[in-house]
Scaffold this motif. Sequence first.
Motif, PDB file in Angstrom:
ATOM      1  N   GLU A   1       0.733  -1.270   0.051  1.00 11.95           N
ATOM      2  CA  GLU A   1       0.114   0.299  -0.210  1.00 11.95           C
ATOM      3  C   GLU A   1       0.791   1.229   0.128  1.00 11.95           C
ATOM      4  O   GLU A   1       0.848   2.306  -0.431  1.00 11.95           O
ATOM      5  N   LEU A   2       1.817   1.077   1.151  1.00 10.93           N
ATOM      6  CA  LEU A   2       2.624   3.154   0.681  1.00 10.93           C
ATOM      7  C   LEU A   2       3.281   3.383  -0.008  1.00 10.93           C
ATOM      8  O   LEU A   2       3.317   4.329  -0.665  1.00 10.93           O
ATOM      9  N   MET A   3       4.734   1.619  -0.022  1.00 16.23           N
ATOM     10  CA  MET A   3       5.151   2.559  -1.009  1.00 16.23           C
ATOM     11  C   MET A   3       4.966   3.146  -2.536  1.00 16.23           C
ATOM     12  O   MET A   3       5.394   3.380  -2.979  1.00 16.23           O
ATOM     13  N   PRO A   4       3.780   1.879  -3.449  1.00 16.65           N
ATOM     14  CA  PRO A   4       3.722   1.640  -4.413  1.00 16.65           C
ATOM     15  C   PRO A   4       2.646   3.275  -4.563  1.00 16.65           C
ATOM     16  O   PRO A   4       2.858   3.824  -5.679  1.00 16.65           O
ATOM     17  N   ASN A   5       1.466   3.319  -3.612  1.00 18.57           N
ATOM     18  CA  ASN A   5       1.191   5.191  -3.816  1.00 18.57           C
ATOM     19  C   ASN A   5       1.998   5.904  -3.749  1.00 18.57           C
ATOM     20  O   ASN A   5       2.083   6.645  -4.104  1.00 18.57           O
ATOM     21  N   ALA A   6       3.202   5.935  -2.684  1.00 18.72           N
ATOM     22  CA  ALA A   6       4.131   6.745  -2.601  1.00 18.72           C
ATOM     23  C   ALA A   6       4.971   7.219  -4.150  1.00 18.72           C
ATOM     24  O   ALA A   6       4.854   7.904  -4.376  1.00 18.72           O
ATOM     25  N   LEU A   7       5.689   6.236  -4.538  1.00 21.90           N
ATOM     26  CA  LEU A   7       5.995   5.988  -5.557  1.00 21.90           C
ATOM     27  C   LEU A   7       5.216   6.498  -7.349  1.00 21.90           C
ATOM     28  O   LEU A   7       5.477   6.752  -8.284  1.00 21.90           O
ATOM     29  N   SER A   8       4.109   6.233  -7.270  1.00 23.01           N
ATOM     30  CA  SER A   8       3.570   6.158  -8.551  1.00 23.01           C
ATOM     31  C   SER A   8       2.466   7.140  -8.544  1.00 23.01           C
ATOM     32  O   SER A   8       1.620   7.549  -9.228  1.00 23.01           O
ATOM     33  N   GLY A   9       2.556   9.036  -7.687  1.00 18.82           N
ATOM     34  CA  GLY A   9       1.988  10.078  -7.296  1.00 18.82           C
ATOM     35  C   GLY A   9       2.736  11.264  -8.174  1.00 18.82           C
ATOM     36  O   GLY A   9       1.775  12.243  -8.286  1.00 18.82           O
TER      37      GLY A   9
ATOM     38  N   ALA B   1      12.207  11.271   2.922  1.00 20.84           N
ATOM     39  CA  ALA B   1      11.150  10.879   4.178  1.00 20.84           C
ATOM     40  C   ALA B   1      10.530   9.550   4.599  1.00 20.84           C
ATOM     41  O   ALA B   1      10.512   9.022   5.828  1.00 20.84           O
ATOM     42  N   LEU B   2      10.815   8.911   3.765  1.00 22.45           N
ATOM     43  CA  LEU B   2      11.311   7.362   4.010  1.00 22.45           C
ATOM     44  C   LEU B   2      12.696   7.187   4.893  1.00 22.45           C
ATOM     45  O   LEU B   2      12.551   6.605   6.529  1.00 22.45           O
ATOM     46  N   LEU B   3      14.126   7.838   4.675  1.00 29.48           N
ATOM     47  CA  LEU B   3      14.965   7.453   5.588  1.00 29.48           C
ATOM     48  C   LEU B   3      14.413   8.647   6.975  1.00 29.48           C
ATOM     49  O   LEU B   3      14.484   8.330   8.343  1.00 29.48           O
ATOM     50  N   ILE B   4      13.666   9.674   7.054  1.00 23.65           N
ATOM     51  CA  ILE B   4      13.135  10.085   8.176  1.00 23.65           C
ATOM     52  C   ILE B   4      12.346   9.415   9.600  1.00 23.65           C
ATOM     53  O   ILE B   4      12.319   9.855  10.182  1.00 23.65           O
ATOM     54  N   GLY B   5      11.786   9.093   8.826  1.00 21.43           N
ATOM     55  CA  GLY B   5      10.518   7.768   9.413  1.00 21.43           C
ATOM     56  C   GLY B   5      11.305   7.046  10.082  1.00 21.43           C
ATOM     57  O   GLY B   5      11.287   5.822  11.043  1.00 21.43           O
ATOM     58  N   GLY B   6      12.683   6.428   8.949  1.00 21.01           N
ATOM     59  CA  GLY B   6      12.703   5.263  10.012  1.00 21.01           C
ATOM     60  C   GLY B   6      14.158   5.914  10.823  1.00 21.01           C
ATOM     61  O   GLY B   6      13.866   5.443  12.526  1.00 21.01           O
ATOM     62  N   ALA B   7      14.503   7.449  11.007  1.00 18.53           N
ATOM     63  CA  ALA B   7      14.966   7.929  11.852  1.00 18.53           C
ATOM     64  C   ALA B   7      14.086   8.404  13.143  1.00 18.53           C
ATOM     65  O   ALA B   7      14.857   8.116  14.229  1.00 18.53           O
ATOM     66  N   PHE B   8      12.688   9.167  12.919  1.00 13.58           N
ATOM     67  CA  PHE B   8      12.147   8.899  14.241  1.00 13.58           C
ATOM     68  C   PHE B   8      11.891   7.823  14.431  1.00 13.58           C
ATOM     69  O   PHE B   8      11.368   8.279  16.428  1.00 13.58           O
ATOM     70  N   TYR B   9      12.170   6.158  14.269  1.00 18.05           N
ATOM     71  CA  TYR B   9      11.222   5.650  14.569  1.00 18.05           C
ATOM     72  C   TYR B   9      12.722   5.355  16.083  1.00 18.05           C
ATOM     73  O   TYR B   9      12.977   4.612  17.141  1.00 18.05           O
ATOM     74  N   MET B  10      13.946   5.292  15.267  1.00 23.33           N
ATOM     75  CA  MET B  10      14.870   4.679  16.188  1.00 23.33           C
ATOM     76  C   MET B  10      14.660   5.545  17.248  1.00 23.33           C
ATOM     77  O   MET B  10      15.364   5.622  18.386  1.00 23.33           O
ATOM     78  N   LEU B  11      14.629   6.723  17.119  1.00 22.40           N
ATOM     79  CA  LEU B  11      14.765   8.459  17.533  1.00 22.40           C
ATOM     80  C   LEU B  11      13.834   7.763  19.555  1.00 22.40           C
ATOM     81  O   LEU B  11      13.997   7.979  20.577  1.00 22.40           O
TER      82      LEU B  11
ATOM     83  N   GLU C   1      -0.244  17.554  -3.674  1.00 19.40           N
ATOM     84  CA  GLU C   1       0.266  16.132  -3.886  1.00 19.40           C
ATOM     85  C   GLU C   1       1.746  15.143  -3.993  1.00 19.40           C
ATOM     86  O   GLU C   1       1.912  14.570  -2.517  1.00 19.40           O
ATOM     87  N   PRO C   2       2.354  16.129  -3.560  1.00 19.90           N
ATOM     88  CA  PRO C   2       3.808  15.677  -3.506  1.00 19.90           C
ATOM     89  C   PRO C   2       3.784  15.598  -1.714  1.00 19.90           C
ATOM     90  O   PRO C   2       4.636  14.764  -0.977  1.00 19.90           O
ATOM     91  N   LEU C   3       3.615  16.364  -1.501  1.00 13.75           N
ATOM     92  CA  LEU C   3       3.320  16.168   0.593  1.00 13.75           C
ATOM     93  C   LEU C   3       2.555  15.449   0.947  1.00 13.75           C
ATOM     94  O   LEU C   3       2.711  14.773   1.480  1.00 13.75           O
ATOM     95  N   LYS C   4       1.714  14.917  -0.177  1.00 16.32           N
ATOM     96  CA  LYS C   4       0.487  13.549   0.949  1.00 16.32           C
ATOM     97  C   LYS C   4       1.373  13.011   0.711  1.00 16.32           C
ATOM     98  O   LYS C   4       1.591  11.578   1.297  1.00 16.32           O
ATOM     99  N   LEU C   5       2.424  12.291  -0.173  1.00 16.22           N
ATOM    100  CA  LEU C   5       2.772  10.502  -1.244  1.00 16.22           C
ATOM    101  C   LEU C   5       4.217  10.562  -0.487  1.00 16.22           C
ATOM    102  O   LEU C   5       4.823  10.446   0.590  1.00 16.22           O
ATOM    103  N   SER C   6       5.160  12.137   0.576  1.00 17.05           N
ATOM    104  CA  SER C   6       6.110  12.158   1.123  1.00 17.05           C
ATOM    105  C   SER C   6       5.035  11.194   2.793  1.00 17.05           C
ATOM    106  O   SER C   6       6.098  10.806   3.148  1.00 17.05           O
TER     107      SER C   6
END
Length: 243
Positions: free
Chosen positions: A53-61, A71-81, A187-192
């Motif tokens: 769901e997430l990545m296909p929709n994020a990459l197809s817009g 945004a993917l990296l920031i999300g991972g860094a957020f969880y590590m924090l 749209e780019p912000l929503k996909l990010s």
Amino acid sequence: MADFPLVLLLASLPTLGNFAGGVVAEFVEASPRMLSRALHVAAGVVSAVVAVELMPNALSGGAPIWAIALALLIGGAFYMLLELSVDWLIGADSDRAGASMVYAAVGVDLFSDGLMIGIGSVLSLSLALILAMGQLLADFPEGFAAIANLKGSGVGRLWRLTLSASFFIFCLLGATIGYWLLRGQSEPLKLSALAFTAGVLQIAAVEDLMREAHETAEDTRWSSAFFIGGFALFTALTGYFKH
């Protein structure tokens, strides 16, 4: 675009599935192997959310690839924090550290469910409904694993039920942010935002749910089957709801 009360109603559905799994765990004595398998299923479901769901929709817009990757990296860094914060609060060597991180992982997953539903409701009501109904069933093993883990860590029943009910907060908060923060945005912000959620979920699935599954009981040949089964469950639910 859906009205906000309807968005909150849809966002409550995944937590109902999670809570139902927790109730079952209250009445079923889960062995370490059963808990490990439930965690494998949960990790498979979360991984499928990212991959299906997430990545296909994020990459197809049409959003810039660099923005999605960032945004993917920031999300991972957020969880590590988040992990570092929990370790600091309860102590990395605490007997309940593992259970706390499973709780955090499920909470973050439900937050992402709400965020997806909030974003989806801004795009279309049908998309939000698909996400909510799919997650209603897919979150069941996560709720079972989280409460069984807390139960095995010696957390009292009143606290377990309270913590299980508190998962509603994560999902409703995510839906609120997704709806109000992204409504009317580009749209780019929503996909990010979808990619950010994917980064959070991927770390939660691989580094916490799977790690706790391996520490709970030794893997067998069936462990991988439960993981891929969770992946297939969410894939099938998403596919059927879309068609």
